[in-house]
Design a protein around this motif. Structure first.
Motif, PDB file in Angstrom:
ATOM      1  N   LEU A   1      14.716  17.287  23.868  1.00 26.21           N
ATOM      2  CA  LEU A   1      14.826  15.845  23.655  1.00 26.21           C
ATOM      3  C   LEU A   1      16.055  15.450  22.852  1.00 26.21           C
ATOM      4  CD1 LEU A   1      11.066  15.168  22.819  1.00 26.21           C
ATOM      5  CD2 LEU A   1      12.212  14.937  25.029  1.00 26.21           C
ATOM      6  N   ALA A   2      16.384  16.240  21.812  1.00 23.30           N
ATOM      7  CA  ALA A   2      17.507  15.862  20.937  1.00 23.30           C
ATOM      8  C   ALA A   2      18.824  16.465  21.403  1.00 23.30           C
ATOM      9  CB  ALA A   2      17.202  16.279  19.496  1.00 23.30           C
ATOM     10  N   HIS A   3      18.867  17.757  21.589  1.00 22.96           N
ATOM     11  CA  HIS A   3      20.078  18.450  22.031  1.00 22.96           C
ATOM     12  C   HIS A   3      19.725  19.332  23.220  1.00 22.96           C
ATOM     13  CE1 HIS A   3      22.641  17.244  18.651  1.00 22.96           C
ATOM     14  NE2 HIS A   3      21.546  17.356  17.909  1.00 22.96           N
ATOM     15  N   PRO A   4      19.642  18.763  24.416  1.00 23.07           N
ATOM     16  CA  PRO A   4      19.188  19.525  25.586  1.00 23.07           C
ATOM     17  C   PRO A   4      20.014  20.785  25.821  1.00 23.07           C
ATOM     18  CG  PRO A   4      19.320  17.184  26.088  1.00 23.07           C
ATOM     19  CD  PRO A   4      19.956  17.364  24.760  1.00 23.07           C
ATOM     20  N   SER A   5      19.278  21.910  25.949  1.00 23.09           N
ATOM     21  CA  SER A   5      19.931  23.190  26.236  1.00 23.09           C
ATOM     22  C   SER A   5      18.923  24.119  26.887  1.00 23.09           C
ATOM     23  CB  SER A   5      20.476  23.834  24.956  1.00 23.09           C
ATOM     24  OG  SER A   5      20.936  25.147  25.211  1.00 23.09           O
ATOM     25  N   LEU A   6      19.139  24.405  28.158  1.00 23.56           N
ATOM     26  CA  LEU A   6      18.235  25.307  28.872  1.00 23.56           C
ATOM     27  C   LEU A   6      18.300  26.718  28.301  1.00 23.56           C
ATOM     28  CD1 LEU A   6      16.309  25.965  31.185  1.00 23.56           C
ATOM     29  CD2 LEU A   6      18.306  26.319  32.640  1.00 23.56           C
ATOM     30  N   VAL A   7      19.508  27.166  27.953  1.00 22.95           N
ATOM     31  CA  VAL A   7      19.672  28.514  27.408  1.00 22.95           C
ATOM     32  C   VAL A   7      18.840  28.680  26.143  1.00 22.95           C
ATOM     33  CG1 VAL A   7      21.325  30.112  26.358  1.00 22.95           C
ATOM     34  CG2 VAL A   7      21.957  28.843  28.415  1.00 22.95           C
ATOM     35  N   ALA A   8      18.918  27.700  25.245  1.00 22.91           N
ATOM     36  CA  ALA A   8      18.151  27.776  24.001  1.00 22.91           C
ATOM     37  C   ALA A   8      16.652  27.786  24.285  1.00 22.91           C
ATOM     38  CB  ALA A   8      18.517  26.610  23.092  1.00 22.91           C
ATOM     39  N   ARG A   9      16.222  26.949  25.226  1.00 21.11           N
ATOM     40  CA  ARG A   9      14.789  26.890  25.522  1.00 21.11           C
ATOM     41  C   ARG A   9      14.286  28.209  26.101  1.00 21.11           C
ATOM     42  NH1 ARG A   9      16.116  21.839  27.834  1.00 21.11           N
ATOM     43  NH2 ARG A   9      15.565  22.611  29.917  1.00 21.11           N
ATOM     44  N   ILE A  10      15.091  28.835  26.983  1.00 21.27           N
ATOM     45  CA  ILE A  10      14.702  30.124  27.560  1.00 21.27           C
ATOM     46  C   ILE A  10      14.542  31.162  26.462  1.00 21.27           C
ATOM     47  CG2 ILE A  10      15.532  32.052  28.957  1.00 21.27           C
ATOM     48  CD1 ILE A  10      16.651  30.044  30.915  1.00 21.27           C
ATOM     49  N   CYS A  11      15.498  31.217  25.548  1.00 22.83           N
ATOM     50  CA  CYS A  11      15.424  32.186  24.453  1.00 22.83           C
ATOM     51  C   CYS A  11      14.201  31.933  23.568  1.00 22.83           C
ATOM     52  CB  CYS A  11      16.697  32.121  23.607  1.00 22.83           C
ATOM     53  SG  CYS A  11      18.172  32.726  24.437  1.00 22.83           S
ATOM     54  N   ILE A  12      13.996  30.686  23.208  1.00 26.89           N
ATOM     55  CA  ILE A  12      12.892  30.352  22.298  1.00 26.89           C
ATOM     56  C   ILE A  12      11.542  30.674  22.929  1.00 26.89           C
ATOM     57  CG2 ILE A  12      11.714  28.445  21.152  1.00 26.89           C
ATOM     58  CD1 ILE A  12      14.549  27.155  20.868  1.00 26.89           C
ATOM     59  N   LEU A  13      11.357  30.256  24.192  1.00 23.24           N
ATOM     60  CA  LEU A  13      10.050  30.455  24.821  1.00 23.24           C
ATOM     61  C   LEU A  13       9.758  31.932  25.083  1.00 23.24           C
ATOM     62  CD1 LEU A  13       9.550  27.542  27.385  1.00 23.24           C
ATOM     63  CD2 LEU A  13       8.198  28.075  25.349  1.00 23.24           C
ATOM     64  N   ASN A  14      10.700  32.650  25.652  1.00 20.08           N
ATOM     65  CA  ASN A  14      10.446  34.051  25.988  1.00 20.08           C
ATOM     66  C   ASN A  14      10.272  34.911  24.746  1.00 20.08           C
ATOM     67  OD1 ASN A  14      10.728  34.755  29.097  1.00 20.08           O
ATOM     68  ND2 ASN A  14      12.174  33.115  28.664  1.00 20.08           N
ATOM     69  N   VAL A  15      11.201  34.790  23.806  1.00 20.79           N
ATOM     70  CA  VAL A  15      11.092  35.573  22.577  1.00 20.79           C
ATOM     71  C   VAL A  15       9.883  35.117  21.767  1.00 20.79           C
ATOM     72  CG1 VAL A  15      12.236  36.182  20.411  1.00 20.79           C
ATOM     73  CG2 VAL A  15      13.559  36.045  22.533  1.00 20.79           C
ATOM     74  N   GLY A  16       9.628  33.806  21.752  1.00 19.83           N
ATOM     75  CA  GLY A  16       8.495  33.279  20.996  1.00 19.83           C
ATOM     76  C   GLY A  16       7.161  33.771  21.523  1.00 19.83           C
ATOM     77  N   VAL A  17       6.984  33.730  22.848  1.00 25.22           N
ATOM     78  CA  VAL A  17       5.734  34.232  23.437  1.00 25.22           C
ATOM     79  C   VAL A  17       5.560  35.715  23.126  1.00 25.22           C
ATOM     80  CG1 VAL A  17       4.587  34.747  25.617  1.00 25.22           C
ATOM     81  CG2 VAL A  17       5.587  32.484  25.242  1.00 25.22           C
ATOM     82  N   ALA A  18       6.661  36.486  23.228  1.00 29.20           N
ATOM     83  CA  ALA A  18       6.587  37.911  22.905  1.00 29.20           C
ATOM     84  C   ALA A  18       6.173  38.122  21.460  1.00 29.20           C
ATOM     85  CB  ALA A  18       7.930  38.581  23.181  1.00 29.20           C
ATOM     86  N   LEU A  19       6.740  37.342  20.536  1.00 29.26           N
ATOM     87  CA  LEU A  19       6.391  37.485  19.123  1.00 29.26           C
ATOM     88  C   LEU A  19       4.924  37.160  18.871  1.00 29.26           C
ATOM     89  CD1 LEU A  19       9.544  35.957  17.361  1.00 29.26           C
ATOM     90  CD2 LEU A  19       8.854  38.359  17.465  1.00 29.26           C
TER      91      LEU A  19
END
Length: 390
Positions: free
Chosen positions: A113-131
């Motif tokens: 919403l604030a600073h759209p970035s697909l790359v950041a979202r991919i990293c956050i979701l995949n690494v976050g789910v793994a964590l």
């Protein structure tokens, strides 16, 4: 062709997740005592909704769809963690169940919403789910020494968890050039979709197999356990004795037969509920006084038996004496005024060529002698020329 294959695989994933969700919810409907099934069903439902949302409404910069999908993915991971841990009687810590998912959700929303970035979202979701999922590995590690189905489940869960890390790298290459959630139909993207489908199915099937084994084991335990004393039933005793008889060369196998004294007096004067409470407490005393490899069972009424593998006659007599003294000194909560009970014991040792029934018969004859000799004592086969140790 790649596009058609990618679309097919993309549609297969929510279909698999939805089907597994229905399986878990159906299982929970028939096994309400297993709340982890409801959590796992909800987990797969959220995963199906997240994947379906990305296919039906591909997120665009600032559109908010990625935020909703991220919340669904993170919620699915939390429910998976809670369901896996609940099955083994453990709980996730608050960081894994609350703080970490909320922090990850905030980052996903920021980069949508604030600073759209697909790359950041991919990293956050995949690494976050793994964590999130990795926080449960230490508790789930006990499955590695359990049944085959539990060992398989642990390793499938671990592979499913760790695959989110290389998945991040594989997804970043096309995502860096295309800032949209629907990636181009490249070979690596097809591989991501195929592996996700396989791992979703493998983990779901492993969980369902473990649940089926849990139900079977509970039914077997119910069949083989006396509901009042929680000791073995006679059927279970016979099955376990078949593994011990005949004993290995050089080993002795002994038996204690125990009968509570004047138990009819307890039922007549205190009631059958008090008698049941006494039997339950006696069962706990016996279970606490024997070794883990010994087999304690309730034969029926107020009669108990303990099968003692690799135990010579003298050691069996000593154990019977200790159990007799412990019972005599134990305060029975259900007997106000009387407070304690006594028991008579008969001890016998397996002879060559005997089976369980023959051993039980001889122990019963010795127990009858203990009853005839005044009760609250231990008797043994004196004709065997054994010393009196109790």
């Amino acid at each position: 062709m790649l596009h058609d294959a990618g679309l097919f695989l993309a549609l297969v994933n929510p279909a698999i997740a939805s089907l597994l969700a229905l399986c878990f919810l159906f299982a929970w409907h028939h096994e309400r005592t297993r709340p982890h099934l409801l959590q796992l069903g909800a987990c797969y439902l959220l995963a199906a909704a997240a994947i379906g949302l990305q296919i039906a409404w591909p997120p665009r910069a600032g559109g908010g769809t990625a935020t909703v999908a991220g919340a669904l993915y993170l919620g699915s991971a939390v429910l998976m963690l809670r369901g896996m841990l609940a099955r083994i009687g453990a709980r996730p810590d608050r960081c894994a169940a609350v703080a970490l998912p909320l922090a990850l959700f905030g980052m996903v929303a920021w980069f949508d919403l604030a600073h759209p970035s697909l790359v950041a979202r991919i990293c956050i979701l995949n690494v976050g789910v793994a964590l999130i999922l990795l926080t449960g590995v230490a508790s789930l590690a006990r499955l590695r020494t359990g049944r085959t189905v539990d060992r398989v489940l642990f390793w499938v869960y671990l592979v499913f968890t760790l695959q989110f890390l290389p998945r991040t790298l594989l997804a970043l290459a096309p995502a860096a050039a295309h800032d949209a959630i629907v990636l181009p139909p490249a070979a690596c993207w097809l591989w991501l979709q195929a592996t996700l489908a396989l791992l979703l199915l493998a983990l779901g099937l492993a969980l369902l197999a473990a649940t089926a084994q849990d139900v079977i084991d509970d039914l077997r335990h119910e069949r083989d356990t006396d509901p009042l004393t929680q000791l073995h039933s006679r059927r279970s005793l016979e099955a376990l004795a078949a593994r011990q008889i005949p004993p290995r060369p050089g080993e002795s196998l002994s038996m204690l037969l125990c009968d509570l004294d004047f138990f009819k007096f307890i039922n007549d004067n205190y009631g059958h509920s008090a008698g049941d409470a006494v039997l339950a407490q006696v069962g706990r005393v016996i279970a606490a006084g024997i070794r883990r490899r010994d087999i304690a069972a309730r034969l029926g009424g107020e009669e108990f038996v303990v099968l003692l593998p690799d135990t010579p006659h003298e050691a069996a007599l000593q154990l019977a004496g200790r159990l007799r003294e412990t019972l005599e000194q134990t305060s029975m909560e259900a007997l106000p005024g009387m407070r304690n009970v006594t028991a008579s014991f008969g001890v016998a040792t397996l002879r060559p060529g005997e089976d369980l029934e023959a051993l039980l018969m001889r122990a019963d004859h010795v127990l009858y002698a203990a009853k005839s000799n005044g009760r609250n004592c231990v008797e043994w086969e004196r004709e065997a020329g054994l010393p009196a140790l109790a």
